[in-house]
Write a protein that holds these residues in place. Structure first.
Motif, PDB file in Angstrom:
ATOM      1  N   PHE B 130       3.736  29.759   5.256  1.00  0.00           N
ATOM      2  CA  PHE B 130       4.762  29.001   4.529  1.00  0.00           C
ATOM      3  C   PHE B 130       5.417  27.961   5.445  1.00  0.00           C
ATOM      4  O   PHE B 130       5.611  26.808   5.061  1.00  0.00           O
ATOM      5  CB  PHE B 130       5.808  29.988   3.973  1.00  0.00           C
ATOM      6  CG  PHE B 130       6.915  29.336   3.197  1.00  0.00           C
ATOM      7  CD1 PHE B 130       6.632  28.595   2.060  1.00  0.00           C
ATOM      8  CD2 PHE B 130       8.239  29.452   3.600  1.00  0.00           C
ATOM      9  CE1 PHE B 130       7.658  27.970   1.335  1.00  0.00           C
ATOM     10  CE2 PHE B 130       9.266  28.844   2.890  1.00  0.00           C
ATOM     11  CZ  PHE B 130       8.969  28.093   1.759  1.00  0.00           C
ATOM     12  N   LEU B 131       5.738  28.395   6.689  1.00  0.00           N
ATOM     13  CA  LEU B 131       6.331  27.455   7.652  1.00  0.00           C
ATOM     14  C   LEU B 131       5.361  26.303   7.940  1.00  0.00           C
ATOM     15  O   LEU B 131       5.756  25.138   8.033  1.00  0.00           O
ATOM     16  CB  LEU B 131       6.651  28.168   8.969  1.00  0.00           C
ATOM     17  CG  LEU B 131       8.033  28.771   9.088  1.00  0.00           C
ATOM     18  CD1 LEU B 131       8.140  29.560  10.385  1.00  0.00           C
ATOM     19  CD2 LEU B 131       9.101  27.685   9.079  1.00  0.00           C
ATOM     20  N   GLY B 132       4.071  26.652   8.069  1.00  0.00           N
ATOM     21  CA  GLY B 132       3.056  25.622   8.305  1.00  0.00           C
ATOM     22  C   GLY B 132       3.011  24.639   7.148  1.00  0.00           C
ATOM     23  O   GLY B 132       2.968  23.422   7.344  1.00  0.00           O
ATOM     24  N   ALA B 133       3.066  25.189   5.919  1.00  0.00           N
ATOM     25  CA  ALA B 133       3.013  24.319   4.738  1.00  0.00           C
ATOM     26  C   ALA B 133       4.247  23.422   4.671  1.00  0.00           C
ATOM     27  O   ALA B 133       4.158  22.262   4.255  1.00  0.00           O
ATOM     28  CB  ALA B 133       2.897  25.169   3.482  1.00  0.00           C
ATOM     29  N   SER B 374      -5.757  22.888   4.233  1.00  0.00           N
ATOM     30  CA  SER B 374      -6.917  23.559   3.646  1.00  0.00           C
ATOM     31  C   SER B 374      -7.191  24.887   4.362  1.00  0.00           C
ATOM     32  O   SER B 374      -7.449  25.916   3.721  1.00  0.00           O
ATOM     33  CB  SER B 374      -8.124  22.622   3.751  1.00  0.00           C
ATOM     34  OG  SER B 374      -9.316  23.325   3.668  1.00  0.00           O
ATOM     35  N   ALA B 375      -7.121  24.861   5.694  1.00  0.00           N
ATOM     36  CA  ALA B 375      -7.367  26.088   6.473  1.00  0.00           C
ATOM     37  C   ALA B 375      -6.320  27.147   6.159  1.00  0.00           C
ATOM     38  O   ALA B 375      -6.650  28.327   5.952  1.00  0.00           O
ATOM     39  CB  ALA B 375      -7.361  25.756   7.968  1.00  0.00           C
ATOM     40  N   ASP B 380      -5.139  32.056   4.997  1.00  0.00           N
ATOM     41  CA  ASP B 380      -3.903  32.840   4.929  1.00  0.00           C
ATOM     42  C   ASP B 380      -3.512  33.226   3.507  1.00  0.00           C
ATOM     43  O   ASP B 380      -2.670  34.092   3.320  1.00  0.00           O
ATOM     44  CB  ASP B 380      -2.752  32.066   5.593  1.00  0.00           C
ATOM     45  CG  ASP B 380      -3.064  31.746   7.048  1.00  0.00           C
ATOM     46  OD1 ASP B 380      -3.863  32.496   7.635  1.00  0.00           O
ATOM     47  OD2 ASP B 380      -2.540  30.744   7.574  1.00  0.00           O
ATOM     48  N   VAL B 381      -4.108  32.572   2.519  1.00  0.00           N
ATOM     49  CA  VAL B 381      -3.769  32.930   1.138  1.00  0.00           C
ATOM     50  C   VAL B 381      -5.015  33.439   0.397  1.00  0.00           C
ATOM     51  O   VAL B 381      -5.090  34.609   0.033  1.00  0.00           O
ATOM     52  CB  VAL B 381      -3.139  31.723   0.384  1.00  0.00           C
ATOM     53  CG1 VAL B 381      -2.774  32.115  -1.047  1.00  0.00           C
ATOM     54  CG2 VAL B 381      -1.903  31.204   1.128  1.00  0.00           C
ATOM     55  N   TYR B 382      -6.023  32.569   0.239  1.00  0.00           N
ATOM     56  CA  TYR B 382      -7.187  32.932  -0.582  1.00  0.00           C
ATOM     57  C   TYR B 382      -7.934  34.148  -0.018  1.00  0.00           C
ATOM     58  O   TYR B 382      -8.258  35.075  -0.747  1.00  0.00           O
ATOM     59  CB  TYR B 382      -8.114  31.718  -0.669  1.00  0.00           C
ATOM     60  CG  TYR B 382      -9.316  31.908  -1.570  1.00  0.00           C
ATOM     61  CD1 TYR B 382      -9.172  31.987  -2.955  1.00  0.00           C
ATOM     62  CD2 TYR B 382     -10.600  32.011  -1.038  1.00  0.00           C
ATOM     63  CE1 TYR B 382     -10.267  32.165  -3.781  1.00  0.00           C
ATOM     64  CE2 TYR B 382     -11.700  32.189  -1.859  1.00  0.00           C
ATOM     65  CZ  TYR B 382     -11.532  32.263  -3.229  1.00  0.00           C
ATOM     66  OH  TYR B 382     -12.625  32.432  -4.035  1.00  0.00           O
ATOM     67  N   HIS B 383      -8.167  34.117   1.283  1.00  0.00           N
ATOM     68  CA  HIS B 383      -8.929  35.221   1.899  1.00  0.00           C
ATOM     69  C   HIS B 383      -8.169  36.546   1.803  1.00  0.00           C
ATOM     70  O   HIS B 383      -8.779  37.615   1.683  1.00  0.00           O
ATOM     71  CB  HIS B 383      -9.216  34.871   3.364  1.00  0.00           C
ATOM     72  CG  HIS B 383     -10.135  35.840   4.047  1.00  0.00           C
ATOM     73  ND1 HIS B 383     -11.250  36.364   3.447  1.00  0.00           N
ATOM     74  CD2 HIS B 383     -10.105  36.383   5.286  1.00  0.00           C
ATOM     75  CE1 HIS B 383     -11.867  37.186   4.277  1.00  0.00           C
ATOM     76  NE2 HIS B 383     -11.183  37.225   5.402  1.00  0.00           N
TER      77      HIS B 383
END
Lengths: 78, 547
Positions: B130-133, B374-375, B380-383
Motif C-alpha cells: 500500500f505504501l509503495g502504491a 505491476s510487480a 503482493d496482491v494477486y499471488h
C-alpha cells in the motif's frame, strides 16, 4: 579489489562517516549562514557569491567521502 | 526548420519502441519468466543500472521545478542538491545488501523481503504494498500529465489535433501518445526495456541539463560576465534565509537527509537493486551518481535558473515578467530564446532535443513506476490471493495491470485539471516521498539491526502514515484548510521535511512496541543476517531437504 582486514578500516569508516554527516549538517545549516553573509552585506569570493561556492565545497566534501569509501571500504564480493 | 521538433520527437519515440522490442527479443529465452520480466534476470550491468537509477530518481521536476525554485528564490534552493551524495551513498550501503539477499532468496518486490523477515505476514506485506502504491500511483498520473504539457510546449503553434473525428487539445493528444508508447514498451520488454529506454532518456536528460547551463553562461559573457550579472541580484537571493522563510536551513537539512533516502527505498529503485548484476555494479553506480548528477545540477540547470533571473527579472511587485506564467517555465523560456539566437539551426535542433529530454524525464519516471506497480500488484496482491498461479500467468496479470493503470492515468488527466480526483492525486503526489520514507525504519532494522518485531513494524508504519496524512495538502482535503491542525502542520512543514516528521513518530512507535512484543526467532534472524552478509549458512540452519 583487495580486501583489507576490517578492523584496520574501522577508523577510516568512522572518519568518513563523521565528515560526511558533518558536511550534510553544516553545509546547508550553520555554514551557509556564515558563508553567505546577510542580504545587506552579501559575501563574494573572486566575484562569485560565497553561498554558491560554499555549496560547491560542501558537495565536493560529500562526494569525496563517497569516492574514498568506494575505493577503500566497499568490496566487490561476487 | 518547422519540422525539426516533429523529426526529433519521432526519432526519439521510434528509438524507445525499438529498445522495447530489443528487450522483448533478449528476454525470450529466459528460464524464469517473472524474474526476467521484473528484474531482467538480475543481470543488469553498470551502464544500465546507473542510468536507470538516475532516470528513475528524476522526473520532470529536475529540469523544470528545481530551476524554477532557483529562479524564484536564488541560491538557497540549490542546497537541496546535497540530497544527491546522500542518495549515492544509500545506493551502495542499502542497495548492496538488498541485492545480495534478493538474489539468494528470490525476492522481486520490497514487500517480499520485508514480509519474509517479519514472519511472512500478509498484513505487513499489504501495508508495504500500500505504501509503495501511494508513491507509485500519483507519480504515474502526474508524469503522464506532465508529458502532455511538454508536448504542448514542443508544438506551441498547434492548438488542436483531430483524431478519428475527435478534436483533442495538444496536451491531451500528447497524454494519449506518450501513454500508449510508454505502455507498449513496458508491456513488451518489462524491466529490460524500461532500463534500456532509461539509458537513452537518462543520457538525453543529463546532456540537456549540462548543456543548458553552459549556453546560458556563454550568453551572459562567460563565467565572469555571468557572475557579474548575478552579483547585481537582490541580496536575499544570494544568502540563506532564516526560518521560517521558504528554503531555510532546517528544511534543507531534513530534506537532503531523508527525502533522498525515501526516493531510494521506493519500489522501482528497490527492484533496481535486485536487478543489479553484482556488488561492483552498485559500487560504480554510486560513484557515477555522486559525481555526474551534482555536476549536471550545480554547473548546469541551476545556472539557468539563476541566469534566468537576470535575463527575465521579476517585476517590482514580485510578479512574473511577461512571457512567464510559472517559474517552472524558466528553462524552456531561456533555451527557446537563447539557443536559436546563439547557435542558429543547431540551436533549433538543441531546443527540440532538450524539450524531448524534459519529456524523457517524465516518461522515464512514469515507465519505472508503472513497471513497479505491476510487480507490486502481481506479487503482493494477486499471488497472495491466487497462490497456485504460475509464473507465466502472473506475468500476464502484471501486463494487464500496466494496461489498466496507463488507461486510468490517461483517463484521469484527460478528464481535465481542476477536477477533484486529479486534485486529490496531486495532493498525494506532493507527499509521495513522505509516504515512502516510512519504510526507512524497518529497512534499516532488517538490514543492520534485526531487533524489530512484526507488531512494532506494523505499528510504526501506521503511525508514520497517519502523521503524513495530517500535513497539507492531504490533511487540508481531510480536515479543511482552516482547521487548527492543518495550520500547525503547515507551519511545521515549512521548517521540517514531512517525511522526516512521519519518520520520527514512526521510529518512536516502532522502538516502543518492539520492547513489549516478541522478535522473530533467533535462528530466523541469524539465517537472514548470514544471507545479508554473504556468508554461507550453517548446515544446521538450512531446511532439511537442503542439508
Amino acid at each position: 579489489m583487495t580486501d583489507p582486514p576490517t578492523d584496520k578500516l574501522r577508523p577510516l569508516r568512522i572518519r568518513l562517516t563523521v565528515v560526511f554527516l558533518a558536511a550534510l549538517l553544516i553545509g546547508p545549516g550553520l555554514g551557509s549562514h556564515l558563508a553567505g553573509g546577510d542580504p545587506e552585506n552579501v559575501r563574494f569570493l573572486f566575484g562569485v557569491p560565497a553561498l554558491y561556492l560554499w555549496l560547491v565545497f560542501t558537495c565536493l566534501v560529500m562526494t569525496s567521502c563517497i569516492l574514498i569509501a568506494a575505493r577503500t571500504l566497499w568490496r566487490d564480493e561476487d | 526548420m518547422d519540422y525539426i521538433p516533429h523529426i526529433t520527437l519521432i526519432l526519439y519515440l521510434v528509438g524507445l519502441l525499438a529498445l522495447g522490442i530489443l528487450g522483448l527479443l533478449k528476454g525470450r529465452r529466459a528460464k524464469h519468466a517473472e524474474a526476467d520480466y521484473y528484474l531482467a534476470s538480475r543481470g543488469q550491468g553498470v551502464l544500465t543500472t546507473s542510468l536507470t537509477i538516475m532516470a528513475t530518481y528524476f522526473s520532470g521536476f529536475a529540469i523544470l521545478t528545481f530551476p524554477g525554485w532557483v529562479y524564484g528564490n536564488g541560491v538557497p534552493p540549490m542546497f537541496y542538491a546535497l540530497n544527491l551524495p546522500v542518495a549515492a551513498a544509500a545506493i551502495y550501503i542499502l542497495g548492496n545488501p538488498i541485492r545480495r539477499i534478493g538474489r539468494k532468496r528470490g525476492y522481486i518486490t520490497p514487500a517480499d523481503m520485508i514480509a519474509d523477515y517479519y514472519g511472512d505476514s500478509q498484513f505487513i506485506r499489504g501495508m508495504v504494498a500500500f505504501l509503495g502504491a501511494l508513491y507509485v500511483v500519483p507519480y504515474v498520473v502526474m508524469q503522464v500529465k506532465a508529458g502532455g504539457i511538454l508536448a504542448q510546449g514542443l508544438f506551441p503553434d498547434i492548438a488542436n489535433v483531430t483524431l478519428l473525428g475527435q478534436e483533442l487539445t495538444m496536451e491531451n493528444a500528447g497524454v494519449g501518445a506518450l501513454s500508449l508508447i510508454t505502455m507498449t514498451y513496458v508491456i513488451v520488454g518489462g524491466m529490460r526495456s524500461v532500463a534500456w529506454t532509461d539509458v537513452l532518456q537518462g543520457l538525453l536528460l543529463l546532456s540537456a541539463m549540462l548543456l543548458s547551463g553552459v549556453v546560458v553562461m556563454h550568453a551572459l559573457g562567460g563565467p565572469s560576465g555571468y557572475f557579474k550579472e548575478v552579483s547585481q541580484l537582490d541580496g536575499q537571493l544570494l544568502t540563506m534565509p532564516d526560518a521560517p522563510a521558504k528554503f531555510n536551513a532546517w528544511h534543507a537539512v531534513t530534506f537532503c537527509a531523508f527525502a533522498s533516502l525515501a526516493s531510494i527505498v521506493q519500489p522501482a529503485q528497490w527492484m533496481r537493486f535486485y536487478a543489479a548484476r553484482d556488488s561492483a555494479t552498485l559500487r560504480r553506480t554510486a560513484i557515477a551518481f555522486s559525481t555526474i548528477l551534482p555536476i549536471c545540477f550545480i554547473f548546469g540547470v541551476f545556472l539557468v535558473g539563476l541566469g534566468g533571473r537576470t535575463l527575465y527579472p521579476m517585476l517590482a511587485d514580485g510578479s512574473l515578467p511577461v512571457g512567464l506564467t510559472n517559474p517552472d517555465q524558466i528553462v524552456v523560456r531561456v533555451i527557446q530564446d537563447l539557443f536559436p539566437e546563439l547557435l542558429g539551426t543547431v540551436g533549433v535542433i538543441l531546443v527540440s532535443l532538450i524539450l524531448v529530454a524534459v519529456m524523457a524525464a517524465s516518461m522515464s519516471t512514469a515507465d519505472s513506476n508503472l513497471h513497479a506497480l505491476s510487480a507490486v500488484a502481481t506479487r503482493d496482491v494477486y499471488h497472495q490471493l491466487r497462490p497456485k498461479a504460475g509464473e507465466k500467468e502472473r506475468t500476464w496479470f502484471g501486463r494487464a495491470v500496466i494496461v489498466i493503470a496507463t488507461l486510468a492515468a490517461a483517463g484521469i488527466t484527460y478528464a481535465g485539471s481542476g477536477t477533484n480526483l486529479l486534485n486529490t492525486i496531486a495532493a498525494f503526489f506532493f507527499l509521495a516521498m513522505a509516504f515512502s520514507a516510512q519504510l526507512l525504519p524497518i529497512t534499516i532494522d532488517l538490514l543492520f539491526l534485526r531487533r524489530g518485531t512484526k507488531a512494532g513494524a506494523v505499528a510504526g508504519l501506521v503511525a508514520g502514515m497517519i502523521v503524513v496524512f495530517l500535513f497539507p495538502p492531504l490533511g487540508a482535503l481531510l480536515f479543511g484548510e482552516d482547521s487548527a491542525l492543518i495550520s500547525s502542520t503547515g507551519k511545521l512543514k515549512v521548517l521540517l521535511d514531512v517525511g522526516f516528521c512521519g519518520m520520527v513518530v514512526n521510529t518512536i512507535v516502532f522502538v516502543v512496541v518492539n520492547r513489549f512484543t516478541t522478535a522473530p526467532d533467533a535462528a530466523h534472524r541469524e539465517a537472514f543476517a548470514q544471507d545479508l552478509r554473504n556468508q554461507p549458512q550453517l548446515k544446521a540452519d538450512l531446511p532439511i531437504s537442503k542439508q
